[in-house]
Design a protein around this motif. Sequence first.
Motif, PDB file in Angstrom:
ATOM      1  N   GLN A 184       0.838  -1.196   0.000  1.00  0.00           N
ATOM      2  CA  GLN A 184       0.000   0.000   0.000  1.00  0.00           C
ATOM      3  C   GLN A 184       0.873   1.245   0.000  1.00  0.00           C
ATOM      4  O   GLN A 184       1.972   1.256   0.557  1.00  0.00           O
ATOM      5  CB  GLN A 184      -0.892   0.044   1.245  1.00  0.00           C
ATOM      6  CG  GLN A 184      -1.925  -1.069   1.323  1.00  0.00           C
ATOM      7  CD  GLN A 184      -2.932  -0.829   2.432  1.00  0.00           C
ATOM      8  OE1 GLN A 184      -3.489   0.262   2.546  1.00  0.00           O
ATOM      9  NE2 GLN A 184      -3.167  -1.852   3.244  1.00  0.00           N
ATOM     10  N   SER A 220       0.224   5.697   0.421  1.00  0.00           N
ATOM     11  CA  SER A 220      -0.729   6.767   0.735  1.00  0.00           C
ATOM     12  C   SER A 220      -0.123   8.105   0.336  1.00  0.00           C
ATOM     13  O   SER A 220       1.052   8.371   0.630  1.00  0.00           O
ATOM     14  CB  SER A 220      -1.070   6.783   2.229  1.00  0.00           C
ATOM     15  OG  SER A 220      -1.767   5.611   2.592  1.00  0.00           O
ATOM     16  N   ARG A 280      -9.317   2.752  -2.061  1.00  0.00           N
ATOM     17  CA  ARG A 280     -10.176   1.649  -1.617  1.00  0.00           C
ATOM     18  C   ARG A 280     -11.377   2.155  -0.832  1.00  0.00           C
ATOM     19  O   ARG A 280     -12.494   1.642  -0.976  1.00  0.00           O
ATOM     20  CB  ARG A 280      -9.361   0.670  -0.762  1.00  0.00           C
ATOM     21  CG  ARG A 280     -10.131  -0.592  -0.405  1.00  0.00           C
ATOM     22  CD  ARG A 280      -9.325  -1.517   0.463  1.00  0.00           C
ATOM     23  NE  ARG A 280      -9.330  -1.081   1.857  1.00  0.00           N
ATOM     24  CZ  ARG A 280      -8.962  -1.858   2.875  1.00  0.00           C
ATOM     25  NH1 ARG A 280      -8.510  -3.087   2.640  1.00  0.00           N
ATOM     26  NH2 ARG A 280      -8.989  -1.413   4.114  1.00  0.00           N
ATOM     27  N   GLN A 290      -2.034  -1.071  -3.604  1.00  0.00           N
ATOM     28  CA  GLN A 290      -3.140  -0.192  -3.252  1.00  0.00           C
ATOM     29  C   GLN A 290      -2.601   1.221  -3.045  1.00  0.00           C
ATOM     30  O   GLN A 290      -1.592   1.418  -2.349  1.00  0.00           O
ATOM     31  CB  GLN A 290      -3.838  -0.666  -1.975  1.00  0.00           C
ATOM     32  CG  GLN A 290      -4.461  -2.049  -2.103  1.00  0.00           C
ATOM     33  CD  GLN A 290      -5.249  -2.438  -0.862  1.00  0.00           C
ATOM     34  OE1 GLN A 290      -6.191  -1.738  -0.467  1.00  0.00           O
ATOM     35  NE2 GLN A 290      -4.870  -3.545  -0.238  1.00  0.00           N
ATOM     36  N   ASN A 341      -3.880   4.891  -1.721  1.00  0.00           N
ATOM     37  CA  ASN A 341      -4.955   5.556  -1.003  1.00  0.00           C
ATOM     38  C   ASN A 341      -4.570   7.000  -0.698  1.00  0.00           C
ATOM     39  O   ASN A 341      -3.395   7.379  -0.741  1.00  0.00           O
ATOM     40  CB  ASN A 341      -5.260   4.814   0.303  1.00  0.00           C
ATOM     41  CG  ASN A 341      -5.732   3.393   0.047  1.00  0.00           C
ATOM     42  OD1 ASN A 341      -6.663   3.181  -0.713  1.00  0.00           O
ATOM     43  ND2 ASN A 341      -5.067   2.419   0.664  1.00  0.00           N
TER      44      ASN A 341
END
Length: 691
Positions: A593, A595, A661, A687, A689
Amino acid sequence: MRQNAAIDEEQRFLDRATARRDRLAEHLRAELASEVTDAVQQARQRMLRGQHDELRRAQEGLVFGRLDALDGTVRHVGRVGLSAEEMDGEPLLLDWRAAAARPFYTATAVDPQGQARRRHIRTTGSVVVGVDDEPLDGTAAGDLVGEGALLAALDQRRTGRMATAISTLQREQDEIIRARASGPLIVQGGPGTGKTVVGLHRVAYLLFTHRQMAEQAVLVLGPSPRFLDYIAQVLPALGETAVVSATCDTLLPGVGVGRAESRRLAEIKGRALWQEALDRFVASLLPQARELKLRWEGEFYVIPAATVGQALASAVPGRSYHQARLVFADQLHHLLAEAVAEQREALLAEMEEGYEEILARFDRGMPPGTAHGSSSDVDGLLSEEEIDELRERIAADASIARFLEAWWPIREPATLLRTLLSDRARLAEFAPQLTPEEISLVVAEPAPWSSSDIALLDAITDLLGDEETSLFSGGEPVAEQARRRRGWVYGHVVIDEAQDLSEMQWQMVLRRCPSRSITAVGDIDQAQAAHRHTSWAQAVQAAFGDRWTAAELTICYRTPREVMELAGPVLARAGSHNAPPRAVRSTGIAPWQRSVPAAELAGAALELVRQLQQRWQGGTVGVVAPADRVDGLRAVLGEVPVLTATQAKGLEWDATLLVDRDGIAAEPRGWNGVYVALTRCTQELGQLNSA
């Protein structure tokens, strides 16, 4: 046997099989070159052409398997069947769909089915590049058929198109592919379990096993045009052409979706209640029995109300609106012809009575015994031929046609549906289950058709009926005939992502396959449609009641174990009580992930996609994002596919980047959409985000 020796052995067999295929193809080409003069020869030519095309397409993977029986018999399995050089010999190559080839997919150490060993043969073009031997005496570990070949296939780069999987089908998949086709079969399978593979290979198996299905064609329904493009080459590669691929939105020829609609409205219009509502609405348009006064050649003729009622009672039951109209029109022409004949007979009878009176007075003034003429041999009755001729003249008369059109008009489906959907009073009358608020939503809809309207339009078109009568036209391929005929009845229907069909869309399917020979594959936990069905029993109750068979795919072959470990908690947050399928492969790549601030998402996505493309050169990378971010990401990422969770269903890439997500989780289907998005990759999941 040493690997190199085994490869050499299978290379010799592949060379032999290739030569045999080429000789058979050449023989068929020579037969096809001969001139045909009658229908029987034309039918045989079509059959031979199909065989020739199947052989021609069997280039890649002509031979992919071998069975060594306990009695020493060796059989090879491949894309097509090849007869032996000797007339009475064993087949040189078994077709994968043949019953004799089934142990290649189903034999196990516990149930070897007379087999000692199974061999998977990997080829590139006409070259054998590897073999995997699997003893069936209990010495091989694992529960996968041909594990080496399967995992090698799963590790290959994705091309954006689905390939055939006949060489790596697993036991539970094969059991569904070969299941009976006598009723609805609902197949539940989570991500990566091969639902689509099973559905498409079932089509190929059924067309091979039940030859009459090729005369009716098979319908394959997918969730989107993108999905149909993804699977487009599978069935042709398997040699099957009697197949029509469509979505529910494209099933009605000449009609397309012109606008999007709210989920609320889609849910309302997808309910089963509309079938009965439309049935009642169309029934209300039928004329009621009354006395009919018709003008024919300057004279008026009356058909009594009771007679009209009898004609309606025999014309309407079991027929569509327009079919009943045709039957009644034929009866009306007959009744009018009889009325004309009866009136003519009555008139002649009156004339004859007057003439007889004149003759009687004349006779009284004549000497006794004088002979005179009599009209007793002129009865005025029309012969059957004369009545038939009269009926034909009446049927061709424009004034009679105008009368019938005024009393029982021809209806246009689209106009009629718009009339109903825009009329609050009619909706309240014919769909009383709708609340006033729901009726207001329906009436307020703009004019272009939405997706849910297509199912309603199909239903009303069927109730009105058409005048199609012939099943075949010349030498046109059956799939082409079926594609342009709304009323075509298919031999079988396969539905992918079936969990998203509304109750009215299921009715569309039943109209095209009244035998209910249907295979529906999907994952109830990946449902994205407006309805809120959480079980297959709820989803198909309106269409099938309890008369359907359930099957399940439990093993995830595509999605890595590292990714599937994330699926359980997501399913729980979605409210599902189902366990995700068991993953059988690992890539060693842990999902990751990143961010970033919301304003930087697009730029970060571009950089991460470039990194993924570099790592998976020769493969594919896909991006899944909330609907409100898709356009912006597409503008930045160019040719990279950027899809919503709904659009991504059924697709797969080597690597997936899931963007925002929480944004997907906030959409109407919430964590079900996240579940879809997480499980699209075969190798790596990232992912991205917003911080």
